[in-house]
Design a protein around this motif. Sequence first.
Motif, mmCIF file in Angstrom:
data_model
loop_
_atom_site.group_PDB
_atom_site.id
_atom_site.type_symbol
_atom_site.label_atom_id
_atom_site.label_comp_id
_atom_site.label_asym_id
_atom_site.label_seq_id
_atom_site.Cartn_x
_atom_site.Cartn_y
_atom_site.Cartn_z
ATOM 1 N N GLU A 148 -8.236 -0.300 -2.510
ATOM 2 C CA GLU A 148 -9.413 0.635 -3.155
ATOM 3 C C GLU A 148 -8.444 2.284 -3.621
ATOM 4 N N ARG A 149 -7.327 2.628 -3.326
ATOM 5 C CA ARG A 149 -6.737 3.643 -3.668
ATOM 6 C C ARG A 149 -6.204 3.250 -4.690
ATOM 7 N N ALA A 150 -5.710 1.903 -4.697
ATOM 8 C CA ALA A 150 -4.519 1.245 -6.384
ATOM 9 C C ALA A 150 -4.259 0.207 -6.554
ATOM 10 N N PRO A 156 0.310 -1.156 -0.216
ATOM 11 C CA PRO A 156 -0.113 0.196 0.336
ATOM 12 C C PRO A 156 0.686 1.225 0.149
ATOM 13 N N LYS A 157 2.056 1.206 1.050
ATOM 14 C CA LYS A 157 2.565 2.600 0.236
ATOM 15 C C LYS A 157 3.068 3.326 -0.460
ATOM 16 N N ALA A 158 3.412 2.577 -1.368
ATOM 17 C CA ALA A 158 3.890 2.618 -3.024
ATOM 18 C C ALA A 158 3.157 2.211 -3.739
ATOM 19 N N GLN A 173 -1.341 5.190 -19.669
ATOM 20 C CA GLN A 173 0.531 4.637 -19.624
ATOM 21 C C GLN A 173 0.795 5.426 -20.297
ATOM 22 N N PRO A 174 1.123 5.900 -18.200
ATOM 23 C CA PRO A 174 1.873 8.040 -17.549
ATOM 24 C C PRO A 174 3.288 7.088 -17.991
ATOM 25 N N GLU A 175 3.917 6.181 -18.901
ATOM 26 C CA GLU A 175 5.199 6.215 -18.947
ATOM 27 C C GLU A 175 6.345 7.176 -19.835
ATOM 28 N N ALA A 204 -2.264 -0.968 -9.331
ATOM 29 C CA ALA A 204 -1.221 -0.994 -9.381
ATOM 30 C C ALA A 204 -0.835 0.175 -9.985
ATOM 31 N N ALA A 205 0.404 1.123 -8.956
ATOM 32 C CA ALA A 205 0.404 2.625 -9.904
ATOM 33 C C ALA A 205 2.150 2.916 -11.189
ATOM 34 N N GLY A 206 1.824 1.275 -11.446
ATOM 35 C CA GLY A 206 3.150 1.145 -12.274
ATOM 36 C C GLY A 206 4.218 -0.310 -11.519
ATOM 37 N N ALA A 207 5.313 0.039 -13.026
ATOM 38 C CA ALA A 207 6.873 -0.568 -12.703
ATOM 39 C C ALA A 207 7.027 0.152 -11.279
ATOM 40 N N ASP A 208 8.008 -0.397 -10.182
ATOM 41 C CA ASP A 208 8.669 0.685 -9.575
ATOM 42 C C ASP A 208 9.743 1.714 -10.146
ATOM 43 N N ILE A 209 9.230 2.518 -9.925
ATOM 44 C CA ILE A 209 10.709 3.824 -10.294
ATOM 45 C C ILE A 209 11.285 3.929 -10.071
ATOM 46 N N LYS A 210 11.658 3.684 -8.801
ATOM 47 C CA LYS A 210 12.533 3.475 -7.681
ATOM 48 C C LYS A 210 13.163 2.807 -8.601
ATOM 49 N N GLU A 211 13.165 1.404 -7.875
ATOM 50 C CA GLU A 211 13.664 0.528 -8.441
ATOM 51 C C GLU A 211 14.550 0.362 -9.984
ATOM 52 N N GLY A 255 1.220 2.148 -16.226
ATOM 53 C CA GLY A 255 1.775 1.613 -16.483
ATOM 54 C C GLY A 255 1.771 0.186 -16.734
ATOM 55 N N GLY A 256 2.655 -0.265 -15.684
ATOM 56 C CA GLY A 256 2.939 -1.385 -16.122
ATOM 57 C C GLY A 256 1.330 -1.858 -14.580
ATOM 58 N N GLY A 257 1.312 -1.375 -14.073
ATOM 59 C CA GLY A 257 -0.381 -2.026 -13.294
ATOM 60 C C GLY A 257 -1.719 -2.311 -14.394
ATOM 61 N N ASN A 290 1.291 0.426 -4.293
ATOM 62 C CA ASN A 290 1.280 -1.882 -5.324
ATOM 63 C C ASN A 290 1.939 -0.932 -6.299
ATOM 64 N N ALA A 291 3.136 -0.760 -6.247
ATOM 65 C CA ALA A 291 3.993 -0.627 -6.778
ATOM 66 C C ALA A 291 4.792 -2.061 -7.857
ATOM 67 N N LEU A 292 4.667 -2.305 -8.340
ATOM 68 C CA LEU A 292 5.297 -3.681 -9.336
ATOM 69 C C LEU A 292 6.474 -3.621 -9.831
#
Length: 274
Positions: A89-91, A53-55, A160-162, A93-100, A138-140, A57-59
């Motif tokens: 309910e919030r997400a 949840p904190k991210a 797709q906000p890539e 998944a917000a995409g692949a993990d950008i930080k990673e 994105g990936g989500g 659900n970044a993948l």
Amino acid sequence: MMRLSSMLVRNTKLCVNVNQMQVAAFSSKAPEMIKVEKVGQKQNVALIKLNRPKALNALCAQLMTELADALHTLDTDKSVGAIVITGSERAFAAGADIKEMTNNEFASTFSGSFLSNWTAVSDVKKPVIAAVNGFALGGGNELAMMCDIIYAGEKARFGQPEINIGTIPGAGGTQRWARAAGKSFAMEVCLTGNHVSAQEAKEHGIVSKIYPADQVVGEAVKLGEKIAEQSPLIVQMAKEAVNKAYELTLQEGLHFERRLFHTTFATKDRKVIY
Ligand SMILES: C=C(C)C(=O)SCCNC(=O)CCNC(=O)[C@H](O)C(C)(C)COP(=O)(O)OP(=O)(O)OC[C@H]1O[C@@H](n2cnc3c(N)ncnc32)[C@H](O)[C@@H]1OP(=O)(O)O
């Protein structure tokens, strides 16, 4: 080429550096970033909840490895007739993990075939339903589109906000949007990064039904239960036949369908009399 998944060392929580690419290796026994349970009156639907949840659900690699492992296990579990993937309910998944991805470079991304292990989701033979609330970006969004059916909450946001971070979809976004929604809308989505509402996604054939946010998962499970009542063998054939529509010419697809149809007559399932 060596697949990312095959580089993973099981039953360890170490992060290793392979060709400059951070690859996390995690236990397949105790998932930490997903929750899996069997639900429905007959407990024949598997519900996978993405749980980071904190991210949003970044993948990240760990989550995708856990998801692939769970899907593989459920695909061979005879008590399961359908699988539902959801988020919060919030997400979704917000995409692949950008930080990673921050330190990824061309050579390691290319030689490590970054994201190629995500195909585990579309390789599942059983029906997979995405129950999407909140952000599917994105990936989500690509993960949702790898599923066979998408049910969405009224406030779901697809996209797709890539392009906003100087890259393009890498897990099927350009291809699946174009096939489902046509060139014009696919271009708009992939070239602007604009969010797409649940209603718009439904109008463009991405989503099959929309429900109030708190009902989406329940409705997806009910759908899974209905499918699970059918012959698993014939369900698998029907799924394969529909998916071939994305791969083959019309004539080839019609021939493939007809042959599978003929095949059903060799099964005991076909002999059910109403
Ligand atoms: C396959 C590929 C290449 C890809 O998927 S690339 C990634 C595509 N996805 C994106 O670009 C979406 C990035 N995220 C966003 O735009 C915004 O987070 C949203 C989804 C609009 C939500 O915005 P907000 O509601 O303001 O929440 P926000 O504070 O940004 O995010 C909450 C937390 O999730 C984190 N987060 C959100 N999306 C993330 C992502 N894709 N990767 C890693 N962390 C993410 C975000 O960093 C923040 O963490 P922290 O509190 O530690 O800073």
